[in-house]
Design a protein around this motif. Sequence first.
Motif, short mmCIF file in Angstrom:
data_model
loop_
_atom_site.label_atom_id
_atom_site.label_comp_id
_atom_site.label_asym_id
_atom_site.label_seq_id
_atom_site.Cartn_x
_atom_site.Cartn_y
_atom_site.Cartn_z
N SER A 345 -0.58 -2.26 4.22
CA SER A 345 -1.70 -1.47 4.71
C SER A 345 -2.54 -2.30 5.68
N MET A 349 -3.06 -1.75 9.78
CA MET A 349 -4.36 -1.54 10.42
C MET A 349 -4.64 -2.60 11.47
N ILE A 389 -7.52 9.45 19.42
CA ILE A 389 -7.51 10.29 18.21
C ILE A 389 -6.23 10.04 17.41
N VAL A 392 -6.56 6.59 15.70
CA VAL A 392 -7.43 6.48 14.52
C VAL A 392 -6.85 7.26 13.34
N VAL A 395 -4.73 4.86 11.72
CA VAL A 395 -5.45 3.95 10.83
C VAL A 395 -5.73 4.66 9.50
N MET A 396 -6.08 5.95 9.58
CA MET A 396 -6.31 6.70 8.34
C MET A 396 -5.05 6.71 7.47
N ALA A 398 -2.83 4.52 7.44
CA ALA A 398 -2.51 3.17 6.99
C ALA A 398 -3.22 2.81 5.69
N ILE A 399 -4.24 3.57 5.33
CA ILE A 399 -4.92 3.33 4.06
C ILE A 399 -4.01 3.86 2.96
N ALA A 400 -3.41 2.95 2.20
CA ALA A 400 -2.31 3.35 1.32
C ALA A 400 -2.68 4.46 0.36
N SER A 401 -3.88 4.34 -0.27
CA SER A 401 -4.23 5.36 -1.26
C SER A 401 -4.33 6.74 -0.61
N ALA A 402 -4.91 6.78 0.59
CA ALA A 402 -5.04 8.06 1.27
C ALA A 402 -3.67 8.57 1.73
N TYR A 406 -1.43 12.07 2.53
CA TYR A 406 -0.97 12.53 3.85
C TYR A 406 0.55 12.53 3.97
#
Lengths: 652, 307
Positions: A345, A349, A389, A392, A395-396, A398-402, A406
């Motif tokens: 992650s 990022m 867009i 970014v 990047v969202m 790339a946040i593993a939990s999120a 997705y």
Amino acid sequence: MEFFERFAIPHPSPLIYASMVAIGLTMIAIVVGITYFKKWGYLWREWLTTVDHKRIGMMYIISALLMLFRGGADAVMMRLQTAVPDNTFLDAQHYNEVFTTHGVVMIIFMAMAFIIGMMNFVVPLQIGARDVAFPRLNAISFWLYFAGAMLFNISFVIGGSPDAGWTNYFPLAGTEFSETVGVNYYMWALQISGIGTLMTGINFIVTILKMRAPGMTLMKMPMFTWSALITNVIIVFAFPVLTIALLMGTLDRQFGTHFFASTNGGMDMLWANLFWVWGHPEVYILILPAFGIYSEVISTFSQRNLYGYKSMVGSMVLISFMSFLVWVHHFFTMGHGPLVNGIFSITTMAIAVPTGIKIFNWLLTMWKGKIRFTVPMLYSVGFIPLFTIGGVTGVMLAIASADYQYHNTMFLVAHFHNVIIPGVVFAMLAGLTYWWPKMFGFMLNERIGKWGFWFLTVGFCLAFFPMYITGLDGQARRMYTYSEETGFGPLNMLSFFGAGLMAIAFILIVYNVYYSFRYAPRNVGQDPWNARSLEWATPNPVPHYNFSVTPVVNSSEAFWDSKKNGHQLFKDKIDKIHMPNNSGLPIIIAGLFFVFGFSFVFGIWVGVIAAAIGIFGCMAYRTFEKDHGHYIPVEEIQETEMKLEVRNNENR
Amino acid sequence: MKLKLAFIAFAMLLTTILAGCEPLLVLDPKGPQAETTANVIWLSILTMAIIVIVVITLLVIMLYKYRASKQSEDYEPPHIEGNPFVETIIVAVPVIIVLFLSIVSVKSTYEVESIPEGYDNQEPLVIYASSSNWKWHFSYPEQDIETVNYVFLPTNRPVEFRLYSYGPITSFWIPQLAGQKYAMADMVTKINIVAETPGDYGGRNANFSGEGFAENTFTATALTNDEFNKWVEEIHSTADQLTEEQFNKLLKPGHLGQMTFTGTHLEFAPAPEGEHGGHHHGETQEEGQSNHEDHSSHSNHEDHSSH
């Protein structure tokens, strides 16, 4: 009869039969047309056997546009199928084949061909060379790509298309769950064109490192050449992984090995890992040349030198390293625990940093500039906010939990289209419009071009922004249909509408070529955009030896310096020029590869062996062939230059 | 113009998410795991919105101020190499943002992978969820029952789903309760869920798995503890025993409605974990899901499931 049954399509539908007929008719029309106009000789001498980097580049670009049409048709079919709930336009199997081929065609046969075509045409001109380092290898690269593309494209009329997604995850892609020959086609089409790409990688690294004009040190190369160099380094490191993965996949499917099986010690996720170890660098293989094009275009039309040249180069080098360190983010959900996910992650990022540097450098290139809104510049200006867009949202993701939320949803689909279309496709259209006068000696119509840009941009926003929302609402990707209660209907309809606008944009772009070919003035001179880099120092159209005299360079904007600062580009006198000979061997060897691949797909071993013998025969022939190229005598060069000068002077 | 449009489109996107009349599933969590991810998503949207707005503003300024039509004929833009100060800023700011989000990412990933805070003193209820083309089988070893295409959960009790697949890789997903996790044939992965509000939640396989993928869905129903126990008792008194023969029939490709059995298939077809795991690297003996030989000699083999 059993022999022929294997060629039948496993899931026939009227659409497929219609395209069969269309393909047949088109091919007959082409053959009849060429014969009628007696163009076979011309075609063979000037194009099919050419080793000229400019013509090979154009052939790549033409093929890429054809593939864009094919992949685009797939896309429109998908959007049409999902435009309303419970639609029955396509059935599940057909839809699966369509999204699989859409992905493969767009990435491997459209985007790759487009960037390699651009590099072919532009790089030798930008570094003041007369051709690439290995011209014949270059021709082989193109024809192997072409053979792979054709092999892939006949799959849907002979034997059936691959249906396991462009990522082709095992065990779904194994023979247990994908019984048709479709995935065999996938393996061999990618294998053959992948070998071509690998050769291109080696070829361009050598070309850029060894064939630059005197005075052009590495840090004086134009930015597009820099991007091409780094891209090809990534190609050379990444593509062997694909080659081996495809080979293992073929062994699994056709020879009963268990590399990717879930039994007998195989590992299904091994494919996913190998695929993305190639696949993620592949993303940067696509985007870096695009960054190079934007750098050229923004600099030219802001009438300013590129801001932060060194940090531009540095960020690309950094991206190329990091591109190999992030592949696990494609399957955070595999269950390898928070530690591994956390590391990948962070690396993912981190890539946003060098990318961000580039965005700001482009903005600062416009600063204090004199911005002209031509079509290439419009694409570049549109690229900046849209790509931001897309970046970014990356990047969202790339946040593993999120990402657990997705992953595999339309949110992901929206994200990668949001980087690939404004990133790669916009760049290719910008580059094509920008270098068009260098390629063909006339400009594309600006008015139609601008209409095309607007349709594409608005269509893009309408097609893909709604997917972010449906993704967050739980719409998984690759579903051929959904029920009305899900509430996905209206936004999917909007997506379909957007796809329609994008299709109109494609038609406008093609129409622009036709219109400009017929009506555009031919007196554009050698530098219609008031550009800065070396390729614009050649006459229009570029003679096949490129530069009559090797230019001498003192900066990354040698041509601009010669216009504004009195730098003398051409100091020597004209001397005879050594050029490579044309050869029919590349197209023959690629034809044999096609036969090899096709026979392998169906397990026709006689054909495989015969084609393999032929391929090695061609190589042996080449080994003993004495071909030292030819010299263009001074008189001939002077005559050509004179004609071009008269023409260019008349034009002013 | 173009920018305005992009900006409006983006603003529309944001406001739709912000003010959508029906909340989007992922942003309408019903358990602590999904709530953590929803919060992370909101946080990242807001952070990222700042970046997008900054970039677009800068772009609009550049295009407005430095367009050719606004300048005199003979204006010659200056040659500017770059500036260490400016370049430090454009590196430093993204680095800070990335550092911040890295911390968020690592912290929240550990959070959603473990039993949620406040529930860690309870013994989790173990449910095995296995997928086959194109169904979900839920086995409750503790309660000794098995369901197909629906799962009942007690509220306010941690549930540990152990996932595996009879076939292609699938991805277990109940958007309102937690994010996804893959189910694979040769290992067991785990996902921790707590449902805090009783209700019906849609769940599905999110990873493409062939022809019947679109309809590969199930319902997760959260019940109060009493109701859950009542439901278990009721099944024991009404549902048939699951036999191996019947289970093999269920595995055949296709779709089934919701079904209920007593007994679980784990008795005759254990999950690929522990000594039944699929990664006996290099060993040749027969394996597979129906394999219930005694593999105790391999019990020291590592467990490939996540922790």
